[in-house]
Design a protein around this motif. Structure first.
Motif, PDB file in Angstrom:
ATOM      1  N   VAL A 105       0.879  -1.179   0.000  1.00 29.13           N
ATOM      2  CA  VAL A 105       0.000   0.000   0.000  1.00 29.13           C
ATOM      3  C   VAL A 105       0.911   1.222   0.000  1.00 29.13           C
ATOM      4  O   VAL A 105       1.597   1.504   0.991  1.00 29.13           O
ATOM      5  N   VAL A 106       0.946   1.932  -1.126  1.00 29.92           N
ATOM      6  CA  VAL A 106       1.898   3.036  -1.239  1.00 29.92           C
ATOM      7  C   VAL A 106       1.342   4.306  -0.602  1.00 29.92           C
ATOM      8  O   VAL A 106       0.125   4.479  -0.474  1.00 29.92           O
ATOM      9  N   ALA A 107       2.281   5.178  -0.206  1.00 32.67           N
ATOM     10  CA  ALA A 107       1.912   6.498   0.308  1.00 32.67           C
ATOM     11  C   ALA A 107       2.431   7.516  -0.691  1.00 32.67           C
ATOM     12  O   ALA A 107       3.607   7.475  -1.064  1.00 32.67           O
ATOM     13  N   ARG A 108       1.540   8.418  -1.174  1.00 35.34           N
ATOM     14  CA  ARG A 108       1.915   9.315  -2.273  1.00 35.34           C
ATOM     15  C   ARG A 108       1.784  10.778  -1.896  1.00 35.34           C
ATOM     16  O   ARG A 108       1.964  11.649  -2.746  1.00 35.34           O
ATOM     17  N   ASN A 109       1.432  11.084  -0.652  1.00 37.83           N
ATOM     18  CA  ASN A 109       1.525  12.463  -0.165  1.00 37.83           C
ATOM     19  C   ASN A 109       1.770  12.405   1.347  1.00 37.83           C
ATOM     20  O   ASN A 109       1.707  11.319   1.945  1.00 37.83           O
ATOM     21  N   ALA A 110       2.044  13.570   1.943  1.00 39.08           N
ATOM     22  CA  ALA A 110       2.474  13.567   3.349  1.00 39.08           C
ATOM     23  C   ALA A 110       1.385  12.996   4.265  1.00 39.08           C
ATOM     24  O   ALA A 110       1.675  12.286   5.238  1.00 39.08           O
ATOM     25  N   ALA A 111       0.124  13.305   3.935  1.00 40.89           N
ATOM     26  CA  ALA A 111      -0.967  12.800   4.782  1.00 40.89           C
ATOM     27  C   ALA A 111      -1.008  11.271   4.720  1.00 40.89           C
ATOM     28  O   ALA A 111      -1.220  10.596   5.738  1.00 40.89           O
ATOM     29  N   GLN A 112      -0.777  10.724   3.530  1.00 41.24           N
ATOM     30  CA  GLN A 112      -0.795   9.260   3.397  1.00 41.24           C
ATOM     31  C   GLN A 112       0.395   8.627   4.118  1.00 41.24           C
ATOM     32  O   GLN A 112       0.270   7.558   4.722  1.00 41.24           O
ATOM     33  N   HIS A 150      -8.378   7.723   1.159  1.00 37.13           N
ATOM     34  CA  HIS A 150      -9.581   7.315   1.900  1.00 37.13           C
ATOM     35  C   HIS A 150     -10.546   6.515   1.016  1.00 37.13           C
ATOM     36  O   HIS A 150     -11.111   5.529   1.450  1.00 37.13           O
ATOM     37  N   LEU A 151     -10.761   6.984  -0.221  1.00 31.89           N
ATOM     38  CA  LEU A 151     -11.707   6.294  -1.105  1.00 31.89           C
ATOM     39  C   LEU A 151     -10.955   5.112  -1.729  1.00 31.89           C
ATOM     40  O   LEU A 151     -10.102   5.290  -2.593  1.00 31.89           O
ATOM     41  N   ILE A 152     -11.333   3.917  -1.261  1.00 30.85           N
ATOM     42  CA  ILE A 152     -10.501   2.740  -1.524  1.00 30.85           C
ATOM     43  C   ILE A 152     -10.276   2.445  -3.013  1.00 30.85           C
ATOM     44  O   ILE A 152     -11.212   2.495  -3.812  1.00 30.85           O
ATOM     45  N   ILE A 153      -8.989   2.170  -3.355  1.00 31.24           N
ATOM     46  CA  ILE A 153      -8.647   1.626  -4.673  1.00 31.24           C
ATOM     47  C   ILE A 153      -7.888   0.324  -4.438  1.00 31.24           C
ATOM     48  O   ILE A 153      -7.305   0.130  -3.365  1.00 31.24           O
ATOM     49  N   TYR A 154      -7.913  -0.567  -5.425  1.00 26.84           N
ATOM     50  CA  TYR A 154      -7.233  -1.852  -5.238  1.00 26.84           C
ATOM     51  C   TYR A 154      -6.851  -2.420  -6.598  1.00 26.84           C
ATOM     52  O   TYR A 154      -7.579  -2.248  -7.574  1.00 26.84           O
ATOM     53  N   THR A 206     -15.661  11.675   1.440  1.00 30.58           N
ATOM     54  CA  THR A 206     -14.443  10.868   1.307  1.00 30.58           C
ATOM     55  C   THR A 206     -13.621  11.340   0.110  1.00 30.58           C
ATOM     56  O   THR A 206     -12.402  11.508   0.200  1.00 30.58           O
ATOM     57  N   ARG A 207     -14.318  11.577  -1.011  1.00 28.22           N
ATOM     58  CA  ARG A 207     -13.617  12.064  -2.215  1.00 28.22           C
ATOM     59  C   ARG A 207     -12.992  13.432  -1.949  1.00 28.22           C
ATOM     60  O   ARG A 207     -11.844  13.697  -2.299  1.00 28.22           O
ATOM     61  N   THR A 208     -13.759  14.299  -1.269  1.00 22.56           N
ATOM     62  CA  THR A 208     -13.272  15.647  -0.989  1.00 22.56           C
ATOM     63  C   THR A 208     -12.040  15.595  -0.092  1.00 22.56           C
ATOM     64  O   THR A 208     -11.066  16.336  -0.286  1.00 22.56           O
ATOM     65  N   ALA A 209     -12.079  14.701   0.915  1.00 26.59           N
ATOM     66  CA  ALA A 209     -10.942  14.591   1.841  1.00 26.59           C
ATOM     67  C   ALA A 209      -9.678  14.194   1.091  1.00 26.59           C
ATOM     68  O   ALA A 209      -8.591  14.753   1.323  1.00 26.59           O
ATOM     69  N   ASP A 210      -9.794  13.263   0.130  1.00 25.94           N
ATOM     70  CA  ASP A 210      -8.612  12.847  -0.642  1.00 25.94           C
ATOM     71  C   ASP A 210      -8.060  14.022  -1.456  1.00 25.94           C
ATOM     72  O   ASP A 210      -6.848  14.220  -1.528  1.00 25.94           O
ATOM     73  N   GLY A 211      -8.971  14.798  -2.059  1.00 22.15           N
ATOM     74  CA  GLY A 211      -8.543  15.948  -2.859  1.00 22.15           C
ATOM     75  C   GLY A 211      -7.799  16.950  -1.990  1.00 22.15           C
ATOM     76  O   GLY A 211      -6.740  17.474  -2.369  1.00 22.15           O
ATOM     77  N   THR A 212      -8.331  17.222  -0.807  1.00 29.06           N
ATOM     78  CA  THR A 212      -7.709  18.180   0.104  1.00 29.06           C
ATOM     79  C   THR A 212      -6.317  17.697   0.503  1.00 29.06           C
ATOM     80  O   THR A 212      -5.351  18.468   0.518  1.00 29.06           O
ATOM     81  N   GLU A 213      -6.209  16.407   0.811  1.00 22.28           N
ATOM     82  CA  GLU A 213      -4.905  15.881   1.236  1.00 22.28           C
ATOM     83  C   GLU A 213      -3.892  15.947   0.098  1.00 22.28           C
ATOM     84  O   GLU A 213      -2.715  16.206   0.321  1.00 22.28           O
ATOM     85  N   ARG A 214      -4.375  15.700  -1.137  1.00 21.71           N
ATOM     86  CA  ARG A 214      -3.466  15.768  -2.288  1.00 21.71           C
ATOM     87  C   ARG A 214      -2.929  17.189  -2.452  1.00 21.71           C
ATOM     88  O   ARG A 214      -1.749  17.410  -2.679  1.00 21.71           O
ATOM     89  N   ARG A 215      -3.822  18.184  -2.267  1.00 19.90           N
ATOM     90  CA  ARG A 215      -3.419  19.576  -2.481  1.00 19.90           C
ATOM     91  C   ARG A 215      -2.578  20.100  -1.332  1.00 19.90           C
ATOM     92  O   ARG A 215      -1.581  20.783  -1.538  1.00 19.90           O
ATOM     93  N   GLY A 229      -1.377  18.245   1.519  1.00 23.68           N
ATOM     94  CA  GLY A 229      -0.370  17.357   2.127  1.00 23.68           C
ATOM     95  C   GLY A 229      -0.697  16.909   3.537  1.00 23.68           C
ATOM     96  O   GLY A 229      -0.267  15.854   3.951  1.00 23.68           O
ATOM     97  N   ARG A 230      -1.510  17.678   4.268  1.00 22.32           N
ATOM     98  CA  ARG A 230      -1.757  17.255   5.649  1.00 22.32           C
ATOM     99  C   ARG A 230      -3.096  16.512   5.764  1.00 22.32           C
ATOM    100  O   ARG A 230      -4.004  16.710   4.936  1.00 22.32           O
ATOM    101  N   PRO A 231      -3.215  15.657   6.810  1.00 25.69           N
ATOM    102  CA  PRO A 231      -4.442  14.867   6.951  1.00 25.69           C
ATOM    103  C   PRO A 231      -5.688  15.747   7.014  1.00 25.69           C
ATOM    104  O   PRO A 231      -5.686  16.798   7.659  1.00 25.69           O
ATOM    105  N   SER A 232      -6.742  15.311   6.322  1.00 28.82           N
ATOM    106  CA  SER A 232      -7.964  16.104   6.257  1.00 28.82           C
ATOM    107  C   SER A 232      -8.773  15.983   7.548  1.00 28.82           C
ATOM    108  O   SER A 232      -8.975  14.890   8.065  1.00 28.82           O
ATOM    109  N   ARG A 233      -9.251  17.150   8.044  1.00 24.31           N
ATOM    110  CA  ARG A 233     -10.075  17.126   9.267  1.00 24.31           C
ATOM    111  C   ARG A 233     -11.429  16.504   8.976  1.00 24.31           C
ATOM    112  O   ARG A 233     -12.025  15.834   9.805  1.00 24.31           O
ATOM    113  N   LEU A 234     -11.902  16.685   7.722  1.00 28.04           N
ATOM    114  CA  LEU A 234     -13.189  16.120   7.316  1.00 28.04           C
ATOM    115  C   LEU A 234     -13.135  14.588   7.436  1.00 28.04           C
ATOM    116  O   LEU A 234     -14.056  13.944   7.951  1.00 28.04           O
TER     117      LEU A 234
END
Ligand SMILES: Cc1cc2nc3c(=O)[nH]c(=O)nc-3n(C[C@H](O)[C@H](O)[C@H](O)COP(=O)(O)OP(=O)(O)OC[C@H]3O[C@@H](n4cnc5c(N)ncnc54)[C@H](O)[C@@H]3O)c2cc1C
Length: 473
Positions: A140-147, A301-305, A447-456, A458-463
């Motif tokens: 399971v890769v991590a691709r931004n600081a929040a991840q 957050h929004l699961i991919i596999y 969930t989708r919004t939280a991923d977008g915020t984290e991508r932009r 870098g820090r974990p989303s409060r949502l």
């Protein structure tokens, strides 16, 4: 009695998934139930839950009379359409199980899930099912600081419960990049407790295996009601073509559970959708890695596999399809062009070399979600009704644990399995509509919004943190 099926039926079954399309030989439905019958155990639904349960029961007691009732054909549901991760993932987190049942129970549950991967390997070997099972683990890769922060938290949580490097470890960027050639990799977690397999080959092979063991499998047989027993009256399954009286009736209908009378609010069907590429060349795999057929995901957050299939494709899926009002299930919901296009974009973002690769298959299917996201297995001795499910998206291995546990429960055998914390768990019911529709689709949006915020940012989303608290994760 209905026997056989038309070539139109065969074509319909083959479009269910990449895996169904690749099955050998003609796909002919078995005969439907044609009379009222009496058995020891009746199982409604011939997906992995129903099939593993029949297999475990008959392995324990070959004299049992076991009947499986399936509205389409064995493996028609999520079992023949999934991502083929036979993993130790369980829908409720370790932290939550520890909170509600104690740390020992959480450890026991995790160990039971881990050993289930080898139990599946054993069943597959004993029954001679060629389903391309390879235990390569999961990256399971991590691709931004929040991840990265979430991945490291996962490792710390595992350590605090006593699980070591052999169970879950953090890979620094060079090692992670060497194992999976995806873009933007900052590191990864790796667990060895997962196998990749072809789920339709497994489901179809299992159906043949349970018949060899002595089960009767009736296909194209829809249960219209499960009537509880009371007093000396045994439970009964009514179907469109006859009824089945039994000592115990097992409900194994997962995503379709809401279609049964009295079950409308017990599990909601949420759709997961998938795509598959054409077989990819050696040069692609030289860069992409996954040499041990490790299944893969990232810490969004929004699961991919995804999995590298035995014939060198990428099969890749994710959540995000809308929940349909009133828990509706329709063949048309298996394909949502917007969601399939988003999956293709995500796959190309991970592996840009795929931008010219042909997507040969798109499909999807419903999985079963309980209100508290806590899978369960159990039996009610008074009514003779048993059940297993609510695996959310982690049912390939969990259903095997369920099958073995149900066999112990039905046969009244004391075992470590029947003391696991999910046994007898009751989830509360989902809200009535329209609240259910509003709540679930708002959750998907958040969930989708939280991923977008984290991508932009870098820090974990409060949502996302608020969502986790709301769901009790
Ligand atoms: C696209 C997708 C990807 C997934 N990926 C993974 C993964 O990689 N790893 C993982 O662990 N899990 C995954 N899952 C979840 C996993 O597939 C399921 O949890 C698992 O297959 C559930 O098995 P089951 O037998 O309980 O349900 P199902 O396989 O859905 O079987 C239920 C059966 O009951 C039948 N039925 C329903 N109603 C009736 C009735 N009234 N009468 C008779 N029969 C009835 C249905 O036709 C169906 O065959 C995924 C699911 C989907 C949809």
């Amino acid at each position: 009695m209905t026997v056989g099926g038309s070539s139109a039926d065969e074509a319909r079954y083959r479009t269910l998934s990449l895996w169904w399309d690749g099955l050998d030989g003609p796909i002919r439905p078995r005969p439907a139930l044609g009379a009222d019958i009496d058995v020891d155990v009746a199982i409604v639904g011939a997906g992995f839950t129903g099939l593993w349960t029949a297999q475990s029961l008959l392995a324990a007691d070959p004299s049992l009379r076991v009947a499986l009732l399936e509205r389409e054909v064995a493996g028609f549901g999520a079992s023949g359409r999934n991502g083929g991760w036979c993993s130790a993932l369980f829908a409720a987190s370790d932290a939550r199980i520890a909170r509600e049942h104690g740390a020992d129970a959480a450890r026991a549950m995790r160990r039971a899930m881990q050993s289930t991967i080898d139990e599946v390997a054993n069943t597959v070997a004993v029954e001679g099912i060629d389903c391309w099972f390879v235990k390569g683990g999961t990256l399971v890769v991590a691709r931004n600081a929040a991840q990265v922060s979430r991945a490291k938290d996962d490792v710390a949580d595992a350590r605090s419960l006593g699980f070591g490097e052999d169970d879950l470890r953090w890979l620094e960027r060079p090692e992670a990049e060497q194992r999976i050639g995806a873009t933007g990799v900052l590191g990864a977690t790796f667990t060895p407790h997962c196998a990749a397999l072809d789920p339709a080959r497994l489901a179809r092979g299992l159906a043949e295996a349970v018949e060899r063991l002595g089960a009767s499998l009736y296909e194209r047989t829809t249960a219209t009601a499960i009537v509880p027993g009371h007093g000396s009256e045994r439970p009964l399954v009514r179907t469109t073509t006859g009824s089945v009286r039994a000592d115990v009736v097992v409900r194994a209908t997962e995503g379709w559970t809401a279609t049964l009378p009295g079950q409308r609010r017990s599990l909601v069907p949420l759709y997961s959708l998938m795509i598959a590429t054409e077989p990819l060349g050696e040069s692609f795999w030289a860069d992409a890695g996954l040499a041990g057929r490790e299944t893969f995901s990232d810490h969004r957050h929004l699961i991919i596999y995804g999995q590298r299939t035995a014939d060198g494709r990428l099969a890749f899926g994710g959540r995000g399809a809308p929940y349909h009002f009133s828990s509706a299930i329709e063949p048309g919901f298996d394909r949502v062009p917007r969601v399939h296009a988003a999956l293709r974009d995500t796959l190309i973002e991970l592996f840009p070399a795929l931008s010219d690769a042909t997507i040969t298959h798109t499909w999807g299917g419903p999985l079963g979600v309980p209100r508290d996201w806590f899978s369960s297995v159990g039996i009610d001795r008074g009514s003779g009704l048993a059940w297993a499910g609510g695996y959310v998206g982690d049912g390939v291995a969990t259903s095997h644990l369920a099958g073995r546990t149900l066999a112990d429960l039905v046969l009244g055998r004391d075992s470590e399995l029947v003391r696991l914390p999910w046994v007898g768990h009751r989830s509360r019911r989902w809200e009535p509509e329209p609240l259910r529709w509003l709540g679930i689709n708002a959750g998907l949006w958040a969930t989708r919004t939280a991923d977008g915020t984290e991508r932009r940012r870098g820090r974990p989303s409060r949502l996302a943190a608020r969502m986790d608290r709301l769901l009790g994760h």
